[in-house]
Design an enzyme around this catalytic site. Structure first.
Site, mmCIF file in Angstrom:
data_model
loop_
_atom_site.group_PDB
_atom_site.id
_atom_site.type_symbol
_atom_site.label_atom_id
_atom_site.label_comp_id
_atom_site.label_asym_id
_atom_site.label_seq_id
_atom_site.Cartn_x
_atom_site.Cartn_y
_atom_site.Cartn_z
ATOM 1 N N GLU D 77 43.561 35.519 33.167
ATOM 2 C CA GLU D 77 42.393 35.418 34.170
ATOM 3 C C GLU D 77 41.904 36.947 33.784
ATOM 4 O O GLU D 77 41.432 37.899 34.359
ATOM 5 C CB GLU D 77 42.316 35.376 35.415
ATOM 6 C CG GLU D 77 43.173 34.069 35.741
ATOM 7 C CD GLU D 77 43.202 33.638 36.875
ATOM 8 O OE1 GLU D 77 42.266 33.151 37.453
ATOM 9 O OE2 GLU D 77 44.023 33.934 37.874
ATOM 10 N N HIS D 96 41.996 41.661 40.823
ATOM 11 C CA HIS D 96 42.264 40.033 41.001
ATOM 12 C C HIS D 96 43.682 39.307 42.116
ATOM 13 O O HIS D 96 45.043 39.660 41.476
ATOM 14 C CB HIS D 96 41.948 39.220 40.295
ATOM 15 C CG HIS D 96 42.513 38.084 40.589
ATOM 16 N ND1 HIS D 96 42.146 37.137 41.092
ATOM 17 C CD2 HIS D 96 43.309 37.143 39.816
ATOM 18 C CE1 HIS D 96 42.010 35.804 41.531
ATOM 19 N NE2 HIS D 96 43.564 35.817 40.263
ATOM 20 N N HIS D 98 45.942 37.283 44.995
ATOM 21 C CA HIS D 98 45.775 35.751 46.553
ATOM 22 C C HIS D 98 46.351 36.039 46.974
ATOM 23 O O HIS D 98 46.839 35.389 48.211
ATOM 24 C CB HIS D 98 47.018 34.708 45.518
ATOM 25 C CG HIS D 98 46.544 34.494 43.707
ATOM 26 N ND1 HIS D 98 47.414 35.062 43.025
ATOM 27 C CD2 HIS D 98 45.700 34.636 42.999
ATOM 28 C CE1 HIS D 98 47.509 34.527 41.952
ATOM 29 N NE2 HIS D 98 46.076 35.005 41.887
ATOM 30 N N HIS D 167 41.943 30.126 45.914
ATOM 31 C CA HIS D 167 42.587 31.059 44.594
ATOM 32 C C HIS D 167 42.602 32.113 45.054
ATOM 33 O O HIS D 167 43.755 32.240 45.434
ATOM 34 C CB HIS D 167 41.506 30.670 43.433
ATOM 35 C CG HIS D 167 41.983 31.772 42.130
ATOM 36 N ND1 HIS D 167 41.221 31.501 41.417
ATOM 37 C CD2 HIS D 167 43.176 32.258 41.920
ATOM 38 C CE1 HIS D 167 42.305 32.338 40.194
ATOM 39 N NE2 HIS D 167 42.827 32.738 40.801
#
Lengths: 262, 262, 262, 262
Positions: D77, D96, D98, D167
């Protein structure tokens, strides 16, 4: 190390990870199918997963009986594993546990457990709830014989998770890494769903197409999957036990027919 | 070691486990009936359970008074233990604590605490709530004399747990292992029920038949019960203090009239 | 050690406990009035409480200015402490923090924070909510000058806690031990109340009579109060810094006019 | 050390902090723009953030491709980072992740994530929710090519956070310290809002004026900002890697046009 030794070491790692990640406490267990004989599986003797070492692994048959009886106490609920390995030739590893945040979904019938986060996709579109009372009436809720195990396996069907009412869950997968991962993210998915319900409004579940797309891409020894196994093993204090599959040892218990996906 | 020494060591372990598992903080205590004299019991001096060693154990009578007064400060609420041992000859061990997730059930009257998970079965079908204000009016909420202790014991009756409004709970069982286990799983059962309520729909509580089936099977030194004691003791950093009952020492404070059950 | 040295060491312990118990992170601070001059107080320089040592303690006046400016950065919000010490001669110690579970009660107006558990009694029957916007409009929400501090102190009034909307809380008490205890049990009381509300039905708050009974009994160096200070200090890794009041050192910042109560 | 070496060390610290503060597990990543070339950025190879050392940092271009391909596995990603650096010249660092308590706000549409606590002000008045399915249909939910990354960056717009349905989230800021801080306080703000909603009544969100006041005051190397970086680094076990900006090394990736604010 031989393939069997490697696998037993991985089983030790799996035990420690499940303990560290709060999926099991003294109760709950993980097993793996024997690499040389699909009619046998490996599991710890009756011992808390956090304390399991290679010397604590025993070999059982699909009736849940030890292949060599050395007098050591066994898990009362080993029949969960035996019956799932019997019913599902595709399954290479099984976990039974009581992770706290999965329990409400087996107790209340107001909300079905379904995947809402990408790491929860592997629980599948459907998570059946097995109630031991439906067929066996008032019991101590434990799965203590092969008939009860088979009834649970029947409820599990082709799914990867079954909840057990007032008790816990059973997960089944194609490898140790996958079954551990499934068991760690199952309670996380459960929490995300519980809290989303509290926020109100419509819930966006993963679609069948998304679940399929994720399943298509999964491969147990992709860099993405290895990354979490390596992380969890280190966190659980057993990074030194890790054996990379590219160290030259075959891992015959792994189906390698999928492309990589984290 | 003598039977008394072993028991005192087990009491130290029990203190440490309850601290590690967040059942107690600096407050809360655990006691065990004296193996040689049912009219006395053992408990720590006024000290946080996590810091308790064998040298901190004192001996009290059923009036809550020390059998040998050596000037050490005692728990103000030792009368909870004294009164329960007095009222319940079957009880060998008592815990009083304030585990956070049990508190709401003593504060709100909208939901009764009842067993919803198999490890919570030992709380029994009924968990009475004792409110010190009902008989003693405005107090500091602490049980600081034998009359208050007796009123609580009366509310407890033949049950294994009583909630104390705005304060905590008291648990009573046939052995140290059992009372620790009961006290650790009580908040877990409470959380499972709270969250199940939030999911909505009907709640499936354990049936009386299931509770009975589990009680019939319980035995303090079964491999299944030992497994969790061994695990918790190791987790609390005192695995080295463990004495297995099969090391040749009798455990006269244990009733052995039941079959094994995890 | 001199009385001042002992007090500074206690202030270090207080910093470490608040960090370990998750009351503060890098932000939040604790102060104590100077034992020899009620117009000064001691507080750490701009540093995360978990990292504070005796060499990091600075002395400020009731205007929030350092009595000796050695160029070290100070907490921007030291005016909270200055203004409360100025307005409340009875107050010997102050905490400002953002403990997570107190925040909702400053954000939502649906439920007032009130004591529901015995260890929460010290927050008092009333917990005012101060909104900096009421008098100062759009700010960065920090209390960065003495006028803002005085407005907060006015809202606090004779209470022991004021919530600060969208920000945190300030607690004020007669000793370091008491203000730490108040700050640790405040979020616990908040959680118990939040969860009780979710269970539904009527909530049983502590009565005014119960709060009074508990306040009457409180004494900072009773065995019961010491027990938790000793426990928390050990848990925070600074048990070696503990100085018992009976080691022969006066603690002039403590009012000893109450009987002991845990 | 050179400016680049210092920055790489800071990136290692950022990785460890995010792991310790439970923002990432084996998944999730943090990147920083190259100090000498705005068309490149630094990020770890495919490895759990908790295990990242300086030797694991790789250099990618704004297409997400390595500037020197040494055969090491990369994050699938990485296109999230590439696309945000491409679209936002003001952004110097990207995360990024979660983090669990942000997930519900991307799943349920009943409550928008908005700032309710002062440390959450940096998420801005608006937090867009990006659903990969809107443009790409049924995927595995991962951002695995630059087109998907650009679509996410477009949704992010000029904001500092975008939620990703089912996500996680992406955060973008002017420095590593700021993006870490934003990512740690984002779930805290989410929890405060979730719980405030459960208390009922009106919610007081931060006003636009308050958000502006806080943004005006923010400076990455103010004593207040440094305080939390120093605290988190020590807590994550890498305090020894800290390099103060006043050690004489320029930090060219930092914009210094604002006054200090914690």
């Amino acid at each position: 190390m031989s393939s069997l030794d490697t696998l037993m070491q991985d089983l030790v790692i799996a035990n420690r990870i499940l303990a560290k990640e709060d999926v099991v406490d003294a109760y709950g267990h993980v097993s793996v199918r024997h690499p040389d004989d699909p009619k046998r599986f490996l599991i710890a003797r009756s011992l808390a997963p956090d304390l399991v070492g290679p010397e604590d692994i025993v070999e059982l048959d699909l009736g849940g009986q030890p292949t060599r009886d050395d007098g050591r106490s066994l898990y009362l609920e080993r029949f969960i594993h035996a019956a799932i390995f019997e019913a599902r030739p595709d399954v290479m590893a099984v976990v039974h546990a009581h992770a706290e945040d999965t329990l409400p979904f087996g107790i209340a019938d107001g909300t079905r457990l379904r995947p809402v986060i990408h790491s929860g996709s592997f629980i599948g579109i459907e998570v059946p709830v097995w109630d031991i009372a439906d067929r066996f009436g008032d019991t101590n809720l434990l799965v203590t014989n092969i008939e009860q195990g088979r009834d649970l396996a029947k409820c599990l069907g082709a799914n990867s998770v079954a909840l057990m009412r007032g008790h816990g869950f059973a997960t089944a997968a194609r490898s140790l890494i996958e079954v551990v991962r499934l068991s760690v993210y199952l309670p996380r998915n459960a929490r995300a769903l519980m809290r989303a319900k509290q926020l109100g409004g419509d819930i966006k579940y993963l679609s069948q197409g998304e679940i399929d797309a994720r399943n298509r891409g999964y491969r147990p020894y992709s860099p993405e999957t290895w990354r979490t196994w390596e992380y969890w093993a280190n966190k659980a204090g057993c990074g030194h036990l890790l054996t990379r599959p590219d160290d030259g040892h075959a891992h015959p218990h792994i189906r390698r027919d999928n492309a990589g996906l984290q």
